[in-house]
Design an enzyme around this catalytic site. Structure first.
Site, PDB file in Angstrom:
ATOM      1  N   GLU A  25       2.441 -18.413   9.070  1.00 31.49           N
ATOM      2  CA  GLU A  25       3.697 -18.576   9.802  1.00 31.49           C
ATOM      3  C   GLU A  25       4.870 -18.877   8.870  1.00 31.49           C
ATOM      4  O   GLU A  25       5.991 -18.409   9.087  1.00 31.49           O
ATOM      5  CB  GLU A  25       3.564 -19.719  10.826  1.00 31.49           C
ATOM      6  CG  GLU A  25       2.629 -19.433  11.990  1.00 31.49           C
ATOM      7  CD  GLU A  25       1.143 -19.648  11.655  1.00 31.49           C
ATOM      8  OE1 GLU A  25       0.813 -19.960  10.475  1.00 31.49           O
ATOM      9  OE2 GLU A  25       0.308 -19.498  12.571  1.00 31.49           O
ATOM     10  N   LYS A 117       2.419 -20.841 -13.942  1.00 31.79           N
ATOM     11  CA  LYS A 117       1.211 -21.260 -13.223  1.00 31.79           C
ATOM     12  C   LYS A 117       1.033 -22.767 -13.266  1.00 31.79           C
ATOM     13  O   LYS A 117       1.266 -23.403 -14.286  1.00 31.79           O
ATOM     14  CB  LYS A 117      -0.005 -20.581 -13.838  1.00 31.79           C
ATOM     15  CG  LYS A 117       0.113 -19.098 -13.731  1.00 31.79           C
ATOM     16  CD  LYS A 117      -1.150 -18.447 -13.279  1.00 31.79           C
ATOM     17  CE  LYS A 117      -0.816 -16.985 -13.015  1.00 31.79           C
ATOM     18  NZ  LYS A 117      -1.798 -16.274 -12.293  1.00 31.79           N
ATOM     19  N   ILE A 423       2.217   0.931 -17.227  1.00 29.67           N
ATOM     20  CA  ILE A 423       1.122  -0.034 -17.183  1.00 29.67           C
ATOM     21  C   ILE A 423       0.078   0.341 -16.132  1.00 29.67           C
ATOM     22  O   ILE A 423      -1.027  -0.183 -16.129  1.00 29.67           O
ATOM     23  CB  ILE A 423       1.682  -1.452 -16.931  1.00 29.67           C
ATOM     24  CG1 ILE A 423       2.752  -1.790 -17.963  1.00 29.67           C
ATOM     25  CG2 ILE A 423       0.597  -2.506 -16.949  1.00 29.67           C
ATOM     26  CD1 ILE A 423       2.303  -1.674 -19.414  1.00 29.67           C
ATOM     27  N   SER A 425       0.443   0.995 -12.213  1.00 27.46           N
ATOM     28  CA  SER A 425       0.791   1.271 -10.825  1.00 27.46           C
ATOM     29  C   SER A 425       2.170   1.920 -10.740  1.00 27.46           C
ATOM     30  O   SER A 425       3.064   1.637 -11.540  1.00 27.46           O
ATOM     31  CB  SER A 425       0.752  -0.012  -9.999  1.00 27.46           C
ATOM     32  OG  SER A 425       1.614  -0.966 -10.533  1.00 27.46           O
ATOM     33  N   ARG A 507       4.574 -15.815  -1.087  1.00 26.87           N
ATOM     34  CA  ARG A 507       3.507 -14.907  -1.505  1.00 26.87           C
ATOM     35  C   ARG A 507       2.139 -15.554  -1.392  1.00 26.87           C
ATOM     36  O   ARG A 507       1.948 -16.686  -1.836  1.00 26.87           O
ATOM     37  CB  ARG A 507       3.705 -14.484  -2.969  1.00 26.87           C
ATOM     38  CG  ARG A 507       4.919 -13.652  -3.217  1.00 26.87           C
ATOM     39  CD  ARG A 507       4.770 -12.275  -2.587  1.00 26.87           C
ATOM     40  NE  ARG A 507       5.950 -11.485  -2.875  1.00 26.87           N
ATOM     41  CZ  ARG A 507       5.986 -10.547  -3.813  1.00 26.87           C
ATOM     42  NH1 ARG A 507       4.925 -10.285  -4.532  1.00 26.87           N
ATOM     43  NH2 ARG A 507       7.100  -9.878  -4.027  1.00 26.87           N
ATOM     44  N   GLU A 597      -5.096 -17.531 -18.148  1.00 26.15           N
ATOM     45  CA  GLU A 597      -5.140 -18.431 -17.015  1.00 26.15           C
ATOM     46  C   GLU A 597      -6.384 -19.310 -16.995  1.00 26.15           C
ATOM     47  O   GLU A 597      -6.345 -20.452 -16.554  1.00 26.15           O
ATOM     48  CB  GLU A 597      -5.127 -17.566 -15.767  1.00 26.15           C
ATOM     49  CG  GLU A 597      -4.786 -18.281 -14.534  1.00 26.15           C
ATOM     50  CD  GLU A 597      -4.610 -17.245 -13.446  1.00 26.15           C
ATOM     51  OE1 GLU A 597      -3.805 -16.314 -13.657  1.00 26.15           O
ATOM     52  OE2 GLU A 597      -5.276 -17.361 -12.420  1.00 26.15           O
ATOM     53  N   HIS A 633      -3.913  -4.641 -21.036  1.00 24.58           N
ATOM     54  CA  HIS A 633      -2.579  -5.129 -20.667  1.00 24.58           C
ATOM     55  C   HIS A 633      -2.668  -6.608 -20.313  1.00 24.58           C
ATOM     56  O   HIS A 633      -3.576  -7.040 -19.609  1.00 24.58           O
ATOM     57  CB  HIS A 633      -2.030  -4.340 -19.469  1.00 24.58           C
ATOM     58  CG  HIS A 633      -0.840  -4.977 -18.841  1.00 24.58           C
ATOM     59  ND1 HIS A 633       0.389  -5.008 -19.471  1.00 24.58           N
ATOM     60  CD2 HIS A 633      -0.695  -5.652 -17.682  1.00 24.58           C
ATOM     61  CE1 HIS A 633       1.235  -5.667 -18.688  1.00 24.58           C
ATOM     62  NE2 HIS A 633       0.609  -6.068 -17.609  1.00 24.58           N
ATOM     63  N   CYS A 635      -0.237  -9.911 -18.958  1.00 22.98           N
ATOM     64  CA  CYS A 635       0.984 -10.000 -18.163  1.00 22.98           C
ATOM     65  C   CYS A 635       2.018 -11.017 -18.601  1.00 22.98           C
ATOM     66  O   CYS A 635       3.145 -10.953 -18.188  1.00 22.98           O
ATOM     67  CB  CYS A 635       0.617 -10.441 -16.764  1.00 22.98           C
ATOM     68  SG  CYS A 635       0.621  -9.148 -15.591  1.00 22.98           S
ATOM     69  N   HIS A 686      10.387  -6.973 -13.042  1.00 18.19           N
ATOM     70  CA  HIS A 686      10.537  -7.922 -11.937  1.00 18.19           C
ATOM     71  C   HIS A 686      11.911  -7.844 -11.311  1.00 18.19           C
ATOM     72  O   HIS A 686      12.184  -8.490 -10.310  1.00 18.19           O
ATOM     73  CB  HIS A 686      10.261  -9.338 -12.424  1.00 18.19           C
ATOM     74  CG  HIS A 686       8.860  -9.480 -12.947  1.00 18.19           C
ATOM     75  ND1 HIS A 686       8.557  -9.326 -14.277  1.00 18.19           N
ATOM     76  CD2 HIS A 686       7.691  -9.685 -12.313  1.00 18.19           C
ATOM     77  CE1 HIS A 686       7.254  -9.469 -14.436  1.00 18.19           C
ATOM     78  NE2 HIS A 686       6.696  -9.685 -13.268  1.00 18.19           N
TER      79      HIS A 686
HETATM   80  N1  GLN Z   1      -2.508  -1.920 -13.966  1.00 16.69           N
HETATM   81  C1  GLN Z   1      -1.915  -2.931 -13.157  1.00 16.69           C
HETATM   82  C2  GLN Z   1      -0.629  -2.411 -12.544  1.00 16.69           C
HETATM   83  O1  GLN Z   1       0.056  -1.683 -13.163  1.00 16.69           O
HETATM   84  C3  GLN Z   1      -1.612  -4.166 -13.966  1.00 16.69           C
HETATM   85  C4  GLN Z   1      -0.989  -5.232 -13.128  1.00 16.69           C
HETATM   86  C5  GLN Z   1      -0.898  -6.573 -13.790  1.00 16.69           C
HETATM   87  O2  GLN Z   1      -0.864  -6.677 -14.983  1.00 16.69           O
HETATM   88  N2  GLN Z   1      -0.851  -7.625 -13.031  1.00 16.69           N
HETATM   89  O3  GLN Z   1      -0.278  -2.761 -11.444  1.00 16.69           O
HETATM   90 ZN    ZN Z   2       1.274  -7.188 -16.085  1.00 21.49          ZN
END
Ligand code: GLN
Ligand code: ZN
Length: 754
Positions: A25, A117, A423, A425, A507, A597, A633, A635, A686
Site C-alpha cells: 500500500e 546499501k 551491459i 538489458s 521499490r 554486498e 559486470h 554495479c 540512472h
Molecule cells: N545484465 C544486467 C542488465 O543489464 C545487469 C544488471 C545489473 O548489473 N544490476 O540489466
Molecule cells: Zn550494473
C-alpha cells in the site's frame, strides 16, 4: 544517574517491522503522490493506517513490547537526518515533505543525496551529508506523534531511533567540509538534540526508547569506541529520560559490548543469530538483554531448542532477558499464510514477519516456564562454516592464462579497438510487463508471450546494428528480474507471490527462496541467444547472472555453509555457459553486481569470503574454451575496494559502474595495473540525461591516460532496462561517435600485445 527505576521490559519484542504494507500500500500511495495523483494528506492517511494496522496486529499476536517509529515514508536514516535538521541548504523548501523527498529523489535541477546499501543487506539508505556547520537541533516531533497515535488505540510503544554514533558514522562529509573532517567529530553538538528528544519522550510518559547502533558490529577504532562511551554516558546521565535500549545487530558487537556495558544504559540488544554469546568477562549483571534469537534476515522457522539454550545462557548473566528478533523484521515479507501456491512441505519450514512474531511470543512463554540452569552451556547457533564439509573440488579444467586466451579471442572475434557494447538489458516496455502479468493470469498463452519477446529481441538487435555497436546483446526482454528469472528455471528454488521486501523508497523485490539442492534441469537462455544470433552477423553476448549474485538476492537455506550453496549455483551456471558455447555464442557475460554486498562486515572475515566467492565465479566460467570471451559486470562505484578480487575473477572483460565516480575509479592504482579488458561506464543510466559526444570522448580520454587502448571497452554504466528507447538510442549514438573519433588515434596499435 537515572532518577527513576525503569519499568521492567516486557518479555518479548521485535526490533522493527515491515512498513511497505502487506499489499504494498505504501508503494502505491507514494507513487501516486509523486505523480501528483493524490495530495500529501492522502499519503499521510495511508501511512497512519499502516502504522495502526501494524501495532494492532503485533498486539493481537501477543507481543509484549511494541516498537513505534519503525515506519518511514522513505528511509529511517533520512528520517533521522530530518529530525535533527541535518538538511543541506540546497534541499530546503517551504513544505517539509518537499525537502524530504528532494533529499531522497532529487528535485528540479538538484540531484538527490547518494544512496547506498544498509550494512550487508539489500535495503538501501539515503546517505546524509554532515559538515562542520550542520546546525543540529530537534526539528520535529515525529517520535512523539507516533507515541500519541498508538496511545489513541490504547497501546504503549517504544520509540525506535537511529543511535547517535551510527547516525554520525554513516554520512558523507558535506561538500565544503575541510579535508580530514569526520562527521563523528560533531558528536558533542548532536547529543544535546538527542537529550532534548529523550526529555520530551519522558515528559510524555514513554518508559523505554530504542537506539539502533548496528555500526557497532563492524570493526571500530579506539576513537569510535570512545565516542560510544561518551554518547551513552552523556545520554544515560540525563535527569529526565526513558530507559534506554541500545540495539546492536547484523553481527557481534565484539569490543563495543564491554564499552556499552559500562555505560548507564538499561538494556542492550544482541544479535544471537549472527553474533555469539557475550564473552564471559563482560559484566551484564545489571542489564536487560534483548536477545535476538529469531532471525530478521531469513525466512526459516526458528530452532526452538537452540534459541531457548541461548536465552537460558543469557539469563544466567543478565538482570533480565527479553526474547527478541536479531534485527528489524524489515528484511522479510509479511505473511507466509498468503503463499498458497507454495509446496506445503516447504511452507511448513517458513516464517515471515507474522510467524516470527508468533515465535518470539512463544519462546518468551517457554522461557518463563524453563527452570533456571536448564540446558546450560549451549551456545548460540553454530556458524554455518563450522558445519562445513570440504566441498567437492572445483572443476577447473580448460582455460589457459589470459595472454593465450586474449590472442585466441582476438583471432576469433576480430573486434575493433575500443569496442562498444552495453551491459545487457534494453528498455522494458510497459507492453512487456503487461504481457508477463497476462501470462501469469492465463490471459495470454505461452506462444503469444514468446512472439512478443522475440519481437523485442529483434527490435533491440536492429537498433544496435543501426547505431553501430560492436558487441550486441539480446536485451533480456524475457527477464522480469536478473535473479528471479534464473530462480524460476532452477530446481531448489521457490518463488513467492506476495513476498515483497523493501529495497529502497517505494521499490520492493521479491527474493526467491533457495531451499534445496540446486540443479539446472534444462538450458535456460540458449534459445533466446540462438534467436538473437540468427538476426545478425555481429557477435551477440550471452547473458547470465553469477552465482554470488543469485544467492545474495535470495533467501538461502541455512543447513549448508553459504559457500557450498553458492558452489551448487555456480555449477548450474557452468552448465549454461557450456550450452551457450555449444550453441555458438562466443562472448558470455556472467554478472556479479552483488559481489561486494556479501562482503563480511568484519575485516578478519573478508579475505576468506572473497577467496570462495572468486572460486565460485571461476567454477561457473572455467568450462569455457580459450576463444570464448568471458565478460563480467559489477554495479557499484566502490569497486576499487575489491579490485584485487575482481582481477582474480579472471574474466576477460569487466565492466564497472563509474560514471558518477569516474575520476576516482581511474585514480585507483589497481586500475592501471589491471591486466584484462576493462569498461569503466561512460554514462550514467540512472538518469534520463543524454550525454553529448564531447563528454563521452573526454571520459574515454581520461580512461586512456591510465589504460592502454587495447584493454579499454566502451559501455554505459549498467543495464538499460529502466530507460526509454528514445533516450537510450540518443545516448548510444553519441557513445559510438565518441569511440569512433578516438579509434582513429589508436588504429595503428596492435589489438593484443600480451
Ligand atoms: N545484465 C544486467 C542488465 O543489464 C545487469 C544488471 C545489473 O548489473 N544490476 O540489466
Ligand atoms: Zn550494473
Amino acid at each position: 544517574m537515572t532518577a527513576v527505576r525503569p519499568s521492567p521490559f516486557p518479555a518479548s519484542t521485535v526490533l522493527g517491522y515491515p512498513r511497505i504494507g502487506p499489499g504494498r500500500e505504501l508503494k502505491h500511495a507514494l507513487e501516486s503522490y509523486w505523480s501528483g495523483r493524490i495530495a500529501y494528506d492522502e499519503l499521510d492517511k495511508v501511512g497512519a493506517r499502516l502504522r495502526e494496522d501494524t501495532w494492532r496486529r503485533l498486539h493481537a499476536l501477543g507481543l509484549g513490547a511494541l516498537p513505534s517509529g519503525t515506519f518511514s515514508y522513505y528511509d529511517q536514516v533520512l528520517d533521522t537526518a530530518v529530525l535533527f535538521d541535518a538538511v543541506p541548504e540546497r534541499y530546503r523548501a517551504p513544505a517539509p515533505e518537499d525537502a524530504y523527498f528532494a533529499m531522497a529523489r532529487g528535485a528540479a535541477g538538484i540531484a538527490p543525496l547518494r544512496m547506498t546499501k544498509w550494512f550487508d543487506t539489500n535495503y538501501h539508505y539515503i546517505v546524509p551529508e554532515i559538515g562542520p556547520d550542520t546546525a543540529f537541533r530537534l526539528a520535529g516531533d515525529a517520535p512523539l506523534a507516533e507515541v500519541r497515535q498508538a496511545r489513541a488505540l490504547g497501546l504503549d510503544t517504544r520509540p525506535v531511533l537511529l543511535g547517535p554514533v551510527t547516525f554520525l558514522l554513516l554520512p558523507e562529509p558535506a561538500l565544503d567540509a575541510p579535508a580530514g573532517f569526520a562527521p563523528l567529530d560533531r558528536l558533542p553538538d548532536l547529543l544535546p538534540a538527542y537529550e532534548r528528544l529523550l526529555a520530551a519522550l519522558a515528559a510524555e510518559g514513554v518508559a523505554w526508547v530504542q537506539l539502533d547502533e548496528p555500526a557497532l558490529v563492524a570493526d571500530r577504532s579506539a576513537e569510535e569506541l570512545a565516542a560510544v562511551r561518551t554518547a551513552y554516558r552523556q545520554l544515560g546521565a540525563a535527569a529526565a529520560r526513558p530507559a534506554l535500549l541500545v540495539a546492536t545487530y547484523f553481527g557481534d558487537p565484539g569490543g563495543a559490548l564491554p564499552v556499552l556495558a559500562e555505560t548507564p544504559v538499561e538494556a542492550i540488544g544482541l544479535d544471537l543469530v549472527r553474533g555469539s554469546l557475550p564473552a564471559p568477562d563482560v559484566d551484564l549483571s545489571g542489564k536487560t538483554i534483548v536477545a535476538g534469537v529469531v532471525s530478521g534476515r531469513d525466512v526459516w522457522r526458528t530452532d526452538h531448542d537452540r534459541a531457548l539454550a541461548a536465552l537460558l545462557a543469557v539469563r544466567e548473566r543478565a538482570a533480565q532477558v527479553v526474547v527478541g528478533t536479531s534485527c528489524s523484521l524489515l528484511h522479510v515479507p509479511y505473511d507466509v499464510e498468503r503463499e498458497t501456491d507454495l509446496d506445503p512441505a516447504l511452507r511448513e519450514r517458513l516464517a515471515f514477519a507474522e510467524q516470527k512474531v508468533a515465535e518470539v511470543v512463544e519462546l518468551a512463554s517457554l522461557l518463563t516456564s524453563a527452570p533456571d540452569g536448564a540446558r546450560r552451556g549451549a551456545g548460540s547457533r553454530a556458524t554455518s562454516s563450522s558445519l562445513s564439509p570440504e566441498p567437492v573440488a572445483a572443476p577447473r579444467e580448460g582455460r589457459s592464462p589470459y595472454a593465450v586466451r586474449a590472442a585466441a579471442q582476438a583471432e576469433h572475434l576480430r573486434l575493433p579497438v575500443l569496442p562498444v557494447t552495453t551491459i545487457g538489458s534494453f528498455p522494458q516496455t510497459g507492453e512487456l510487463r503487461e504481457a508477463r502479468a497476462a501470462l501469469a493470469s492465463g490471459r495470454l498463452d505461452e506462444s503469444g508471450y514468446e512472439s512478443l519477446v522475440r519481437g523485442e529481441i529483434a527490435r533491440a538487435i536492429a537498433s544496435q546494428e543501426r547505431l553501430g555497436l560492436d558487441v550486441l546483446v539480446h536485451g533480456e526482454p524475457e527477464r522480469n528480474d536478473m535473479v528471479q528469472y534464473f530462480a524460476e528455471h532452477l530446481d531448489g528454488f521457490a518463488v513467492t507471490r506476495h513476498g515483497w521486501v523493501q529495497s529502497y523508497g517505494s521499490r520492493c523485490t521479491r527474493p526467491p527462496i533457495l531451499h534445496g539442492d540446486v540443479h539446472r534441469p534444462e538450458p535456460i537462455t540458449v534459445r533466446w541467444a540462438r534467436y538473437a544470433r540468427s538476426l545478425t552477423d555481429r557477435p551477440v553476448k550471452g547473458m547470465l547472472t553469477g552465482p554470488v549474485t543469485i544467492v545474495a538476492w535470495s533467501f538461502v537455506r541455512d543447513d549448508l555453509p553459504l559457500r557450498d550453496v553458492v558452489f551448487q549455483v555456480a555449477d548450474a551456471v557452468r552448465d549454461e555457459v557450456r550450452d551457450l558455447e555449444a550453441a555458438g555464442v562466443s562472448i558470455i557475460q556472467v554478472d556479479e553486481p552483488a559481489l561486494r554486498e556479501l562482503l563480511p562486515l568484519r575485516r578478519t572475515a573478508q579475505d576468506g569470503y572473497l577467496a570462495w566467492a572468486v572460486d565460485a565465479y571461476r567454477r561457473a566460467t572455467s568450462g569455457a574454451s580459450d576463444r570464448t570471451q568471458i565478460h563480467t559486470h559489477l554495479c557499484y562505484s566502490d569497486a576499487d575496494e575489491i579490485l584485487a578480487a575482481v582481477d582474480a575473477l579472471d574474466a576477460d572483460v569487466t565492466s564497472v559502474e563509474s560514471a558518477r565516480s569516474h575520476a576516482r575509479l581511474l585514480r585507483e592504482p589497481a586500475v592501471g595495473g589491471f591486466e584484462r579488458g576493462l569498461g569503466p561506464g561512460v554514462y550514467d543510466i540512472h538518469s534520463p540525461r543524454v550525454p553529448d559526444v564531447a563528454e563521452v570522448e573526454e571520459s574515454l580520454r581520461a580512461a586512456l591516460r591510465v589504460l592502454p587502448a587495447h584493454r579499454l571497452w566502451v559501455n554505459p554504466d549498467c543495464g538499460l532496462k529502466t530507460r526509454k528507447y528514445g533516450e537510450v538510442e540518443a545516448a548510444l549514438a553519441n557513445v559510438v561517435e565518441a569511440a569512433h573519433r578516438l579509434r582513429g588515434d589508436h588504429q595503428c596499435r596492435p589489438l593484443t600485445v600480451e
